[in-house]
Design a protein around this motif. Structure first.
Motif, mmCIF file in Angstrom:
data_model
loop_
_atom_site.group_PDB
_atom_site.id
_atom_site.type_symbol
_atom_site.label_atom_id
_atom_site.label_comp_id
_atom_site.label_asym_id
_atom_site.label_seq_id
_atom_site.Cartn_x
_atom_site.Cartn_y
_atom_site.Cartn_z
ATOM 1 N N ASP A 1 0.836 -1.210 0.000
ATOM 2 C CA ASP A 1 0.000 0.000 0.000
ATOM 3 C C ASP A 1 0.864 1.250 0.000
ATOM 4 N N ASN B 1 -4.344 9.263 2.000
ATOM 5 C CA ASN B 1 -4.878 8.678 3.236
ATOM 6 C C ASN B 1 -5.319 9.757 4.217
ATOM 7 N N GLU B 2 -4.339 10.504 4.694
ATOM 8 C CA GLU B 2 -4.666 11.450 5.756
ATOM 9 C C GLU B 2 -3.538 12.416 6.020
ATOM 10 N N THR C 1 -10.630 6.690 1.797
ATOM 11 C CA THR C 1 -9.552 5.715 1.582
ATOM 12 C C THR C 1 -8.728 5.533 2.851
ATOM 13 N N THR D 1 -9.438 3.337 6.579
ATOM 14 C CA THR D 1 -8.980 2.017 7.025
ATOM 15 C C THR D 1 -7.498 2.032 7.414
ATOM 16 N N ALA D 2 -6.902 3.222 7.424
ATOM 17 C CA ALA D 2 -5.495 3.326 7.808
ATOM 18 C C ALA D 2 -5.391 3.872 9.242
ATOM 19 N N TYR D 3 -4.687 4.947 9.457
ATOM 20 C CA TYR D 3 -4.432 5.436 10.822
ATOM 21 C C TYR D 3 -5.733 5.762 11.564
ATOM 22 N N SER E 1 -7.219 2.894 13.406
ATOM 23 C CA SER E 1 -6.506 2.548 14.633
ATOM 24 C C SER E 1 -6.871 3.493 15.770
ATOM 25 N N HIS F 1 6.906 4.967 11.672
ATOM 26 C CA HIS F 1 6.417 3.587 11.579
ATOM 27 C C HIS F 1 5.843 3.076 12.885
ATOM 28 N N ASP G 1 0.735 2.169 17.772
ATOM 29 C CA ASP G 1 1.543 3.328 18.148
ATOM 30 C C ASP G 1 2.260 3.064 19.465
ATOM 31 N N CYS H 1 -3.731 3.264 19.633
ATOM 32 C CA CYS H 1 -3.920 3.183 18.174
ATOM 33 C C CYS H 1 -3.406 1.875 17.576
ATOM 34 N N ARG I 1 9.482 -2.266 13.183
ATOM 35 C CA ARG I 1 10.085 -1.263 12.314
ATOM 36 C C ARG I 1 10.477 -0.013 13.077
#
Ligand SMILES: NC(=O)C1=CN([C@@H]2O[C@H](COP(=O)(O)OP(=O)(O)OC[C@H]3O[C@@H](n4cnc5c(N)ncnc54)[C@H](O)[C@@H]3O)[C@@H](O)[C@H]2O)C=CC1
Ligand SMILES: NC(=O)C1=CN([C@@H]2O[C@H](COP(=O)(O)OP(=O)(O)OC[C@H]3O[C@@H](n4cnc5c(N)ncnc54)[C@H](O)[C@@H]3O)[C@@H](O)[C@H]2O)C=CC1
Ligand SMILES: NC(=O)C1=CN([C@@H]2O[C@H](COP(=O)(O)OP(=O)(O)OC[C@H]3O[C@@H](n4cnc5c(N)ncnc54)[C@H](O)[C@@H]3O)[C@@H](O)[C@H]2O)C=CC1
Ligand SMILES: NC(=O)C1=CN([C@@H]2O[C@H](COP(=O)(O)OP(=O)(O)OC[C@H]3O[C@@H](n4cnc5c(N)ncnc54)[C@H](O)[C@@H]3O)[C@@H](O)[C@H]2O)C=CC1
Lengths: 348, 348, 348, 348
Positions: free
Chosen positions: B94, B174-175, B212, B215-217, B220, D185, D204, D239, D265
């Motif tokens: 991704d 994404n953000e 989009t 579903t990323a940060y 979470s 990361h 996180d 997170c 990472r």
């Protein structure tokens, strides 16, 4: 904001929010809606009627058929051959607008002017004391509306046919909720999006909500707060037996079907804007889509004076956005932890 | 689904999802993007190049300026006077698409064809083994795209002027995330929506995300999952010091400004699609809006066989919606508690 | 771990988990409990009975009074003058143990040996195939138990007197839940902790749960997962109309009273371990405390062979902790997003 | 509360909360702790010193070694051979008590008397205006304390040996937090409970918190609120990249190890009660257990008048529990949606 957006060149989402209500002619028929008949409400209706008769003597005023119709007001019954209404006036809490919406549950709704009786409410832009200004703006064609999206719900039997006694789709303003009710067991519901199987939910129930309804039941169940000028469907589970359920937000072009699984241990009671309706048994389903019939809610900027519109800060859409004010004042959004001065001593 | 929606008569949100990519002429210049140079990636590039040279000998192939440019490939540098690219091909996870997006961070992006190297990914519709079919569909004008919304970010100094060294807006896929980073203290950020003050956030940070990026940060941090064919902005707090913060979803016509408060104890580090950028000090701000430049992602239905496409309207929505499959397979959405048969005995 | 803890010098919380069951004499009376009579269950009972008669011919075997008592088994009825039971054997799912607990709802519970019929369950340490080993460990005095805390519930009328027909406290193993059930309206419940008013909850309902119950209904409503060897009360709201409700964890010395407010629009249906009980009207209340009668659940380490206990890795308490295994296997706790190899191609 | 609890016969958890501080002799050495030196704090110290010198002339008063020691006050340095302190007096916000705790981070802490400078705080039972009453209660042996649990943290290198430079365990009052800090990361951390592998967290960061700390960082990250008289460890992810992570509550007998995965990472920065400490690289770990050294916080019931104390057992629990008051006043727990009367008209 001003320039067209590539994903929304027609500026639809913005317009939905700012549309100026067009009347070729001023309203000729008004429907007054109230749920309860408290002293405050009765007096408010009297005041409204007196004002209308004096200033707009030609307008006809209607009311639902109930024992206690105010004098001089005509009876109105929902239905295909009913009198055409040009303006709905509600008096009461948020539930009164939901009730008004339900009177027009199978088709278009006239513009709605909502008065609070002094209590704040999410769907209540006007304080009753401002009745004259608000009515005048509607008669003068100065009212602006927020077209609040509604959902259209169609019920299916186990063969996918329309459920008996449900010949017409039902429009809701807040949400449709399926719940196990007083059954001790969880229900199992298959969720389909645009015909595609999304997941099988084992839970107390499911909510499909409009952005308007995102601050109602969906919020309590953990859903996000969605601005009412966005067109979207929110799917929020109620106490799911899963660690990994998360509220979902779909475009208004989506069609969501909730089907009670054949192996569900409980049937699913339906609540449409909080009104208990029928019960779906195993194999029965409901399909939810954005309704063709949003509800045009007259908003506060309709009565903004020139001072409000042309001050140094500009004609900000913010000025007109009751929503920011409401999530702060009513929901106490992001109330930060207090560290204000102690007024009393240690022992308090 | 098929009939126009009153709040979306032009069917924009639907179309965004199903748009067929129009080429008057087949792509003449392709940019190959990869982040890492694993053996798999190197081999994949070789295979792709061989195929292109044999089947589409006239196409020019470009690559970012890096030590290890594949032979016969021209160097491409982002910038105003650069070579026009007709198709971007990404190879990797991704993060590779996010990187491709960042190469076009100040303007329009060509259609993107994304190959996974065998690992599932949210933004990876194609397995590398399908390279021939996928490229052919793009050359034959059969590719369909999902226009994934991007966000446009503009940085301001304490006087509201563009922050020095930031003469152009930055588009993210994404953000944009503001975070206290390694500061021990929380930061205080004022949030404005369309110029109106929404709230003051005391937290680890804030995220403004696209669908989009939902579903990323944002996911979470507790945000809802938003379908990528909806145009919306999602505001999600990161560890707010408040019990009553809740994620917010705004229409794409909204403009969100995040300003580090003068009394913030920490400054706010910026991460744009996960890339650490500069740091905003007290009084500095970023304004986020829907970008004029979405990113056209070629999707799986482009290579669907005739069996998959069988009605007048085109591919069936179910077939084409990779999203439902992804939230189930990748996020393990609503994984219900197992009560499957025990394979081993008590002591396992 | 080994040294006494200053806040817990007697090591109570640890011991609760590791206690070895002491029998002066082997069990003389066994109660077999099953909810459903599937073929599997019937066969399992037959096998158990045959084994007991052959190996422990003096033991008396009892069963609840139901139409289908297995031959040679005596009838047992809960009550003050009933036969003393030394060991309870349950056959079925988690609900079967909850049912066993309810048979001893007004006093002490004998040790419970729970067999799954092949399906995993949170409260099911033994697979039915291990019946011989498990029974032998109990007869040989080798069984270890986890004393799972129960809650004691006392019901009060509007005058604070014991509610009529509720002369004895009721012990629950998972939770007591108050819920509006099929009422369309939210209920309003005042929460008191140790006699002190904590808050007024407007919601669908409230849950007071044990640590054992923290993976049941409370989990679905958003509660934390609490290790069953901790003594604590968990208060979790169900769909509260507030942004700022958060689950609370109290020490087992706390007394929590839930009183339906006089101005509650709905009464509150009670569910005790999922069994619908009576309904509390306005002014009526329930007081919940840690019960004097925990439920001693025989756990897997009872049948651990020497190999399990003395392997190179050490006699880890972890070895004995079924809980870690269960939250991973059953709840799929923290299932991370997959990025495993794709097995099929793009079109799957 | 009054009768012994079966799972807690010694009444430990209750006693922890209500313990009366025993002095064979009145305090002989007092340590004054303040973080900032605002005008208010300076004046308060002067007032305190004057009072002590006049009323308790024999007491020695100490202060940390800083440029601005008040006159007549002796310098105190943490360490093995330092002067024994009988009472700590803190002046400032919650952070001041955390700082006092850190001065005794390797061993026992004397009783702590905490004064707010007029601002509410979770850990601040006394308003500075009550200094005389509060000091008198401590000198007269009338003070009661809440033994707030602390966590003991031990750091390990990749071989499981004590990390260099970390020869002693570190006691924290709120929490230990591992965070990726400004690394772009996520980090990967393996979690072990009592030696057993629980899960691998990609996030996180992670928080292990005391009940006291449950209203601090853990709360912001979504953790439950745990009453400070319970002994427990709370594990809350920050997170996490997983839909199915949920906060966990463990008994105080548990030992939790967090080990940065070899394939992480990012490394993990450590914050101990908010103080940035060292960074853990791949393979390095921290083991967290309940500390032998809780922090005895003198609470408000110490200065309750006779009217407040009226039964044999001592102060009434309601009176004495500052906690209920605090979560309502400070956290605005369960602030219900307002429907209070509008004070102004529609346009506000
Ligand atoms: N646990 C919960 O939060 C539940 C919520 N409800 C909600 O109540 C609604 C029906 O309302 P009423 O007839 O007034 O019943 P009601 O008199 O039981 O009131 C429900 C509450 O919801 C508020 N409300 C209604 N619509 C709202 C909106 N769009 N945004 C913010 N607050 C809103 C009302 O002001 C009232 O405080 C349903 O549509 C459903 O959304 C219904 C059942 C349970
Ligand atoms: N705690 C968290 O969840 C954090 C998440 N991130 C995310 O990582 C992104 C950067 O990604 P990489 O450069 O690959 O960094 P990375 O290599 O650190 O990977 C982050 C993970 O996010 C996944 N991911 C990226 N975009 C996604 C999307 N739209 N939907 C679902 N999953 C997605 C990737 O597959 C990868 O597993 C940022 O845009 C941010 O959203 C960044 C920091 C913290
Ligand atoms: N929305 C929800 O999550 C609801 C949950 N329940 C739970 O169901 C329980 C009654 O269970 P049954 O009689 O078997 O009814 P049931 O047959 O309706 O099953 C409920 C489910 O909960 C599981 N369960 C029960 N106790 C558990 C525990 N301590 N930890 C983890 N999972 C557990 C069972 O295995 C079963 O899958 C109640 O005590 C209540 O906790 C009841 C109603 C709604
Ligand atoms: N996102 C967040 O919520 C973060 C919270 N923190 C917390 O800050 C603490 C350090 O505090 P300070 O030195 O004062 O730093 P600080 O001056 O940055 O203040 C942090 C805030 O936490 C409050 N606080 C501290 N301990 C508390 C407790 N036990 N219960 C309720 N509120 C509490 C303080 O009153 C202050 O408002 C750390 O132990 C950590 O818990 C630290 C970083 C981020």
């Amino acid at each position: 904001i001003s320039q067209p957006h590539p994903l929304d060149p027609a500026g639809l989402q913005t317009r939905a929010f700012a549309t100026r209500l067009k009347h070729d002619t001023p309203p000729k028929a008004i429907l007054i809606v109230n749920k309860h008949r408290t002293k405050l409400v009765i007096e408010a209706i009297d005041t409204l009627l007196a004002y209308l008769r004096q200033k707009y003597p030609d307008v006809r005023v209607f009311h639902e058929d109930r024992p206690d119709i105010p004098p001089g007001v005509e009876i109105w019954r929902p239905g295909p051959d009913t009198e055409k209404i040009d303006l709905v006036v509600t008096l009461g809490g948020d539930g009164t607008i939901l009730h008004a919406s339900s009177l027009f549950k199978v088709g278009a709704v006239p513009p709605v002017l909502s008065f609070s009786m002094g209590t704040l409410g999410f769907l209540l832009p006007f304080h009753i004391d401002d009745y004259a200004k608000a009515l005048d703006s509607a008669f003068a064609g100065r009212a602006t509306v927020l077209h609040r999206m509604r959902l259209s719900c169609r019920f299916h039997d186990t063969d996918g046919e329309r459920l008996e006694g449900q010949s017409q789709d039902w429009q809701v303003m807040n949400e449709i909720a399926l719940h196990r009710g007083s059954s001790p067991h969880l229900n199992t519901i298959d969720i389909f999006v645009d015909g595609q199987h999304l997941t099988e939910a084992v839970s107390d129930g499911l909510i499909v909500s409009t952005p308007t309804g995102s601050t109602a039941y969906s919020l309590s169940a953990g859903g996000p707060i969605v601005h009412p000028s966005l067109s979207a469907l929110v799917l929020t589970p109620i106490c799911p037996r899963s660690l990994s359920f998360r509220p979902l937000v779909f475009p208004s072009s989506s069609s969501i079907t909730l089907r009670v699984s054949e192996r569900s241990r409980a049937s699913a009671g339906l609540a449409l804007d909080g009104q208990t309706s029928h019960v779906l048994g195993p194999g029965e389903a409901v399909t939810v889509e954005a309704s063709k019939y949003p509800i045009p809610c007259i908003n506060r900027s309709s009565i903004a004076g020139p001072a409000d519109i042309n001050d140094g800060e500009g004609v900000s859409p913010g000025k007109e956005d009751d929503w920011v004010r409401d999530i702060n004042n009513l929901l106490q959004y992001n109330a930060t932890f207090r560290s204000k001065a102690l007024l009393r001593h240690s022992r308090t």
